[in-house]
Design a protein around this motif. Structure first.
Motif, PDB file in Angstrom:
ATOM      1  N   LYS A  33       0.835  -1.204   0.000  1.00  0.00           N
ATOM      2  CA  LYS A  33       0.000   0.000   0.000  1.00  0.00           C
ATOM      3  C   LYS A  33       0.873   1.260   0.000  1.00  0.00           C
ATOM      4  CE  LYS A  33      -3.726   0.671   2.725  1.00  0.00           C
ATOM      5  NZ  LYS A  33      -4.528   1.051   3.923  1.00  0.00           N
ATOM      6  N   VAL A  34       1.826   1.337   0.924  1.00  0.00           N
ATOM      7  CA  VAL A  34       2.697   2.517   1.029  1.00  0.00           C
ATOM      8  C   VAL A  34       3.625   2.611  -0.182  1.00  0.00           C
ATOM      9  CG1 VAL A  34       4.550   3.600   2.366  1.00  0.00           C
ATOM     10  CG2 VAL A  34       2.581   2.587   3.539  1.00  0.00           C
ATOM     11  N   ARG A  35       4.152   1.442  -0.625  1.00  0.00           N
ATOM     12  CA  ARG A  35       5.106   1.469  -1.731  1.00  0.00           C
ATOM     13  C   ARG A  35       4.482   2.052  -2.990  1.00  0.00           C
ATOM     14  NH1 ARG A  35       6.774  -0.047  -6.211  1.00  0.00           N
ATOM     15  NH2 ARG A  35       4.798  -1.078  -6.618  1.00  0.00           N
ATOM     16  N   VAL A  36       3.294   1.577  -3.356  1.00  0.00           N
ATOM     17  CA  VAL A  36       2.682   2.042  -4.605  1.00  0.00           C
ATOM     18  C   VAL A  36       2.193   3.486  -4.447  1.00  0.00           C
ATOM     19  CG1 VAL A  36       0.317   1.211  -4.199  1.00  0.00           C
ATOM     20  CG2 VAL A  36       1.202   1.328  -6.529  1.00  0.00           C
ATOM     21  N   CYS A  37       1.750   3.860  -3.258  1.00  0.00           N
ATOM     22  CA  CYS A  37       1.335   5.257  -3.033  1.00  0.00           C
ATOM     23  C   CYS A  37       2.532   6.195  -3.164  1.00  0.00           C
ATOM     24  CB  CYS A  37       0.695   5.408  -1.651  1.00  0.00           C
ATOM     25  SG  CYS A  37      -0.999   4.773  -1.560  1.00  0.00           S
ATOM     26  N   ALA A  38       3.668   5.784  -2.613  1.00  0.00           N
ATOM     27  CA  ALA A  38       4.873   6.609  -2.699  1.00  0.00           C
ATOM     28  C   ALA A  38       5.312   6.786  -4.149  1.00  0.00           C
ATOM     29  CB  ALA A  38       5.994   5.971  -1.874  1.00  0.00           C
ATOM     30  N   GLU A  39       5.189   5.722  -4.928  1.00  0.00           N
ATOM     31  CA  GLU A  39       5.561   5.794  -6.351  1.00  0.00           C
ATOM     32  C   GLU A  39       4.683   6.807  -7.082  1.00  0.00           C
ATOM     33  OE1 GLU A  39       7.645   5.519  -9.493  1.00  0.00           O
ATOM     34  OE2 GLU A  39       8.224   4.247  -7.815  1.00  0.00           O
TER      35      GLU A  39
ATOM     36  N   LEU B  40      -6.037   4.586  -6.572  1.00  0.00           N
ATOM     37  CA  LEU B  40      -5.192   5.601  -7.222  1.00  0.00           C
ATOM     38  C   LEU B  40      -5.650   5.880  -8.644  1.00  0.00           C
ATOM     39  CD1 LEU B  40      -1.767   4.313  -5.894  1.00  0.00           C
ATOM     40  CD2 LEU B  40      -2.823   6.511  -5.320  1.00  0.00           C
ATOM     41  N   PHE B  41      -6.019   4.827  -9.386  1.00  0.00           N
ATOM     42  CA  PHE B  41      -6.507   5.011 -10.754  1.00  0.00           C
ATOM     43  C   PHE B  41      -7.796   5.831 -10.752  1.00  0.00           C
ATOM     44  CE2 PHE B  41      -4.281   0.826 -12.013  1.00  0.00           C
ATOM     45  CZ  PHE B  41      -3.154   1.517 -12.394  1.00  0.00           C
ATOM     46  N   ASN B  42      -8.703   5.499  -9.839  1.00  0.00           N
ATOM     47  CA  ASN B  42      -9.988   6.204  -9.775  1.00  0.00           C
ATOM     48  C   ASN B  42      -9.809   7.646  -9.315  1.00  0.00           C
ATOM     49  OD1 ASN B  42     -11.485   4.030 -10.667  1.00  0.00           O
ATOM     50  ND2 ASN B  42     -11.784   3.191  -8.607  1.00  0.00           N
ATOM     51  N   LEU B  43      -8.836   7.853  -8.418  1.00  0.00           N
ATOM     52  CA  LEU B  43      -8.575   9.206  -7.914  1.00  0.00           C
ATOM     53  C   LEU B  43      -8.139  10.119  -9.061  1.00  0.00           C
ATOM     54  CD1 LEU B  43      -8.421  10.936  -5.325  1.00  0.00           C
ATOM     55  CD2 LEU B  43      -6.042  10.212  -5.079  1.00  0.00           C
ATOM     56  N   PHE B  44      -7.267   9.636  -9.913  1.00  0.00           N
ATOM     57  CA  PHE B  44      -6.845  10.452 -11.061  1.00  0.00           C
ATOM     58  C   PHE B  44      -8.000  10.613 -12.050  1.00  0.00           C
ATOM     59  CE2 PHE B  44      -5.100  10.815 -15.405  1.00  0.00           C
ATOM     60  CZ  PHE B  44      -4.449  12.044 -15.265  1.00  0.00           C
ATOM     61  N   LYS B  45      -8.727   9.536 -12.280  1.00  0.00           N
ATOM     62  CA  LYS B  45      -9.851   9.571 -13.225  1.00  0.00           C
ATOM     63  C   LYS B  45     -10.901  10.590 -12.792  1.00  0.00           C
ATOM     64  CE  LYS B  45     -13.261   6.493 -15.359  1.00  0.00           C
ATOM     65  NZ  LYS B  45     -13.832   5.117 -15.321  1.00  0.00           N
ATOM     66  N   ASP B  46     -11.186  10.641 -11.466  1.00  0.00           N
ATOM     67  CA  ASP B  46     -12.198  11.561 -10.943  1.00  0.00           C
ATOM     68  C   ASP B  46     -11.780  13.025 -11.085  1.00  0.00           C
ATOM     69  OD1 ASP B  46     -13.622   9.327 -10.258  1.00  0.00           O
ATOM     70  OD2 ASP B  46     -13.085   9.361  -8.129  1.00  0.00           O
ATOM     71  N   ASN B  47     -10.460  13.280 -11.095  1.00  0.00           N
ATOM     72  CA  ASN B  47      -9.980  14.658 -11.155  1.00  0.00           C
ATOM     73  C   ASN B  47      -9.436  15.052 -12.532  1.00  0.00           C
ATOM     74  OD1 ASN B  47      -9.910  15.847  -8.196  1.00  0.00           O
ATOM     75  ND2 ASN B  47      -9.315  13.689  -8.035  1.00  0.00           N
ATOM     76  N   LYS B  48      -9.402  14.080 -13.452  1.00  0.00           N
ATOM     77  CA  LYS B  48      -8.772  14.293 -14.749  1.00  0.00           C
ATOM     78  C   LYS B  48      -9.438  15.428 -15.530  1.00  0.00           C
ATOM     79  CE  LYS B  48      -7.743  11.932 -19.120  1.00  0.00           C
ATOM     80  NZ  LYS B  48      -7.776  10.627 -19.838  1.00  0.00           N
TER      81      LYS B  48
END
Length: 975
Positions: free
Chosen positions: A558-564, A617-625
């Motif tokens: 969870k932390v690793r992919v969020c940090a990336e 993370l994918f949905n977060l970007f999609k919602d703000n894109k």
């Protein structure tokens, strides 16, 4: 003023014109010559269509020698001949000439073909053409043209086209063509050409008299197309020194024709090297044979001083009958060609043999042979270090320091901190101190070369006190064994540039940045992370990297992919503060498109795992894109830095008659984006701004690097005015010769005092300006103040060192040298211990960096050519998927990379698929794994040499046999 080199080459082409007209195939070569205008090329093509190749080749040669010449025109023409398959013509241009006997025989072959064209035109052209192509008498393009000729005009016309092409091949084509006729059962034609009816005897023209024309007069030889032979009369080798006293480059050669007449190639007198008073002053001790450092500002002629010292060194040793060998070391590949073409060759070519070698060179002989055969060698430092190490390890193909008499080290401030310059000089210092012992023992010391260091600024090494600044400079002097550091007197320095610092205001509103920060905050909350610094700052970037490494080690996905993902948002904030919002949005959008591709398997039946965090993370970007895309298009919210940069560039170009400038910027991505912004902005085009970017050639960045050829092309255009605004990363700060630049802008980029001095030095024209434009979070104004302080401290430290009496100076230098030798011994001992890889391969385990799945152990990994770590086990084959990657499709020795491999479970990239001698070998990149050594996890391995394991060598034969047996068993099962 036209250079002597160009005059010599024009004369050479003029003498060779009759032969070149016969050998050049225009349609092969024309498109490969970039310095001929398109309109002129079209006229040459029209000439070829109307009057044939010989007339068109004459037009082509006229275009090549037409003045003014672009830099490198002769080399470009020779390269075009080679790449266009006109190798025989290229050989003539480089004076790689056949023997008179071979040339005479080749001439007879050509005449015989011309005589027998009526009979040869009856051949089965399609079949002969195919065989000639397979025997490499024809290129693929020529084969297609002949085929088209057969279709359009018939077999006989195609045969004539085929014969016209093959007679332009290098000697040896005739016997190959005879074999083709024999193989295609053209026995009548074969016998007609050889006169060996019913015989399988190998044909030779000496076996049969051939009708020839009378030898022309000498006047006809120059203008006609018959019986021209070329020989080069050279002076004999100086037996006492092993040096060729005169070669084609330094003698007055004769171009001899078949009738015995000769044409002397005119030589211009050697170009005189004229030094200014201050240049002669700094060169003084070196002219006496002493080791020195020449410290002059960029644009003050350091390299010209080095050329003069080189000439005097060689002249003196030649007069004394002593060996002489000069090597010029540089730290960047483009500098090799620059020093060769612009400095050493023009001034020294008439007396001495000059050669250049770099990683880009296509060496036909070893570096050792190049050193033996030339007087001056310009090369990258690593090449010399490699060959010094070969000699040290007892290999025949090595070079010793004792083979050299003068080493010139460009940008010598790098002779510290374990760099390649320091490795070379450490060998020197060790031998110097051994020599002292040998002298005491009344033994012959090993001869060592004179050392000449060149730098614009030695820097202060981060010192904050004068004492430490002195120590830093003295250590560089000690490493170079310099008896003195030579500078221009303070009162002689040219007037300081106008220096301007442009401050910027924070955006009153930054809705785009606010959305990015809102997304980053949501990610922090999801991963339960609490940053302690401003989002998008350098400290934040370092914090995120540390979190990613620790999370990979702890298997906290969870932390690793969020940090990336946070790293990407941080980069987009930097782009937003530096360039346009739309560049930041494009960067993020491309990143998420690539991430989604990773989660899509090439085969529909296989599904790649998407974790809840990745879905979030994918949905977060999609919602703000959509909101980000809309905001990115609104110019109202652009950053003030870009606005100030626009104003500054427009001012420079509108206030100068002929503006030419450089904008230095931090990252490759920013350089490309800034160049795109300038080219898309009509205001810049209206006042004549023609921009291009130049970035580094290393592959550390995810942005595609620039090749050396691409860099040279851009710098060439900048030099001749085709480009007048260069957008550059730090690659253009040091060493590269960028003339007549009258303004320099550092855009949000400040590193150290050395880089500042070198960037200022890029503005070499009169009334040049140096501007620093602030960028949010960069802190450049404060850093520039620190660099000014360090620059002043450096100048004072140099003056203080120069004021030391020689005995005190030499005492401190000796102390630093002994200290450096002792530290080197300790370092080498530690390195040897580190290199002893006693760990068993079974003790190391590798897991996927992304999903933490166990992948393999060290037992499964083998090494190819002591470089590539591969896993060819059947078990490993089940764990990855393969994807195409067109950017990797380049030929590399016996192997090629044609795609990459990724985790079947999560899509994490693991490395590349390498084709090695016909076998697919998955090649692993250690940075994509977490390494577990004896139960201890290592998350920050970026290179394989950081893993203390000696992997077994790849057994090609054994693996090939196993694959064959496996394929046979599979065939048996299907039967």
């Amino acid at each position: 003023m036209e250079s002597e080199t160009d005059e010599m080459r024009e004369c050479l082409i003029g003498c060779l014109r009759p032969r070149l007209k016969e050998l050049i195939v225009v349609d092969r070569v024309l498109d490969l010559i970039d310095f001929i205008e398109n309109e002129q090329k079209e006229r040459i093509r029209q000439k070829a269509r109307n009057d044939g190749d010989i007339s068109a080749a004459d037009y082509l040669i006229n275009a090549v020698v037409q003045k003014p010449h672009t830099p490198g025109w002769f080399t470009a023409f020779v390269d075009a001949l080679n790449n266009g398959g006109c190798n025989f013509a290229a050989d003539y241009m480089q004076l790689n000439l056949p023997t008179p006997e071979a040339e005479a025989e080749n001439e007879n072959c050509v005449r015989l073909i011309h005589l027998l064209i009526p009979s040869l035109a009856d051949m089965a052209t399609e079949t002969v053409c195919a065989h000639c192509f397979s025997e490499r008498l024809l290129t693929e393009d020529e084969r297609d043209r002949i085929t088209a000729e057969i279709v359009n005009r018939g077999r006989r016309s195609g045969a004539r086209e085929l014969l016209r092409r093959i007679i332009k091949c290098p000697p040896g084509w005739y016997s190959t063509f005879l074999q083709v006729l024999k193989d295609t059962e053209h026995h009548v034609l074969y016998n007609e050409l050889t006169g060996n009816e019913g015989s399988d005897k190998k044909p030779s023209l000496k076996d049969k008299p051939i009708a020839t024309r009378e030898s022309p007069t000498s006047a006809e030889s120059c203008d006609g197309t018959e019986s021209m032979e070329i020989t080069v009369n050279e002076q004999p080798m100086d037996q006492s020194t092993g040096h060729t006293e005169q070669t084609f480059c330094d003698s007055e050669p004769l171009l001899s024709f078949a009738d015995g007449s000769a044409l002397e190639v005119a030589r211009s007198p050697e170009k005189e090297i004229t030094l200014r008073d201050y240049q002669m002053e700094v060169a003084g001790p070196a002219l006496e044979g002493k080791n020195i450092i020449v410290c002059l500002p960029t644009g003050s002629g350091k390299t010209r001083v080095a050329v003069y010292i080189t000439k005097e060194h060689l002249d003196r040793r030649k007069a004394e009958g002593k060996p002489r060998k000069v090597i010029v070391l540089v730290n960047k590949v483009p500098l090799v060609e620059q020093h060769y073409s612009a400095e050493f060759l023009p001034f020294l070519k008439n007396k001495y043999k000059v050669e250049r070698v770099s990683g880009d060179s296509q060496l036909k002989i070893s570096f050792t042979e190049i050193v033996k055969k030339n007087d001056i060698i310009i090369c990258t430092a690593q090449i010399l270090e490699n060959y010094l190490e070969r000699a040290n390890s007892g290999e025949d193909e090595g070079v010793n320091l004792s083979d050299l008499t003068l080493i010139i080290i460009d940008e010598c401030h790098h002779t510290q901190k374990g760099g390649v310059y320091n490795h070379i000089m450490m060998r020197y210092l060790k031998q110097k101190h051994k020599n002292k012992r040998l002298v005491k023992e009344q033994k012959e010391p090993v001869p060592l070369p004179q050392i000449l260091g060149l730098t614009a600024s030695p820097g202060v090494g981060g010192a904050t006190k004068m004492e430490k600044a002195e120590e830093h400079i003295l250590r560089i002097c000690a490493n170079l064994d310099a008896s003195r550091i030579m500078t221009r007197r303070q009162e002689e320095f040219k007037k300081e540039q106008r220096k301007i610092v442009v401050s910027v205001e924070d955006r009153r509103e930054d809705p785009f940045g606010d959305v990015i920060k809102k997304i980053m905050t949501a990610i922090h909350n999801h991963a339960e992370l609490t940053p302690t610094c401003d989002l998008g700052s350098q400290n934040y970037e370092q914090w995120v990297v540390q979190k990613e490494r620790q999370a990979a080690k702890d298997e906290n996905q969870k932390v690793r992919v969020c940090a990336e993902h946070l790293r990407q948002y941080s980069e987009s904030l930097n782009l937003c503060n530096t360039i346009r919002m739309q560049d930041a949005f494009s960067f993020l959008n491309k990143y998420y498109e690539e991430e989604m591709k990773k989660k899509t398997a090439p085969e529909e039946e296989h599904k790649i795992q998407i974790t809840d965090t990745e879905r979030f993370l994918f949905n977060l970007f999609k919602d703000n894109k959509k909101e980000l895309e809309t905001l990115a298009k609104n110019p109202e919210y652009e950053n003030d830095s870009l606005s100030k940069l626009r104003t500054k560039i427009l001012h420079e170009f509108s206030s100068r008659d002929e503006a030419r400038g450089i904008v230095f910027i931090k990252t490759r991505r920013s350089a490309i984006a800034l160049n795109q912004w300038i080219q898309e902005n009509s205001k810049f085009a209206d006042i004549g701004v023609k921009s291009a970017y130049v970035i580094g050639g290393g592959d550390q960045s995810v942005v595609k690097p620039m090749t050396s050829a691409e860099q040279k092309d851009v710098l060439k255009k900048f030099g001749n005015g085709q480009v007048n605004l260069l957008i550059a990363t730090t690659v253009a700060e040091e060493g590269l010769d960028i003339p007549a630049c009258n303004f320099v802008i550092r855009y949000g980029l400040v590193t150290n005092e050395i880089a500042m001095i070198q960037a200022q030095g890029r503005g070499r024209a009169e009334d040049s300006s140096y501007t620093l434009v602030e960028v949010k979070n960069s802190g450049v104004a404060e850093k520039e103040c620190v660099n000014e302080y360090r620059k002043n401290m450096m100048n004072k430290a140099i003056q203080k060192i120069k004021s030391l009496n020689q005995a005190a100076y030499e005492k401190r230098i000796t102390e630093f040298q002994i200290q450096a030798i002792m530290e080197e011994k300790v370092r080498m001992t530690k390195k040897k211990q580190k290199d002893i890889k006693n760990e068993s391969p079974s003790n190391v385990k590798f897991s996927c960096r992304s999903c933490s799945e166990p992948i393999c152990t060290g037992d499964d990994i083998q090494i190819i050519e002591n470089m590539h770590r591969v896993n060819v086990t059947p078990q490993f084959r089940k764990l990855y998927i393969q994807r195409e990657n067109t950017t990797l499709q380049e030929r590399l020795l016996d192997y090629e990379t044609n795609g990459f491999i990724a985790c079947k479970n999560c899509g994490q990239r693991w490395g590349s698929m390498m084709m090695y001698k016909g076998i697919e070998c998955p090649c692993l990149d250690v940075k994509n794994f977490v390494v577990n050594l004896n139960g201890k996890k290592i998350s920050k391995c970026t290179k394989w040499n950081e893993v203390p394991i000696k992997f077994s060598a790849f057994d090609y034969a054994e693996h090939a046999i196993n694959m064959t047996m496996s394929d046979n068993s599979d065939d048996d099962e299907t039967m």
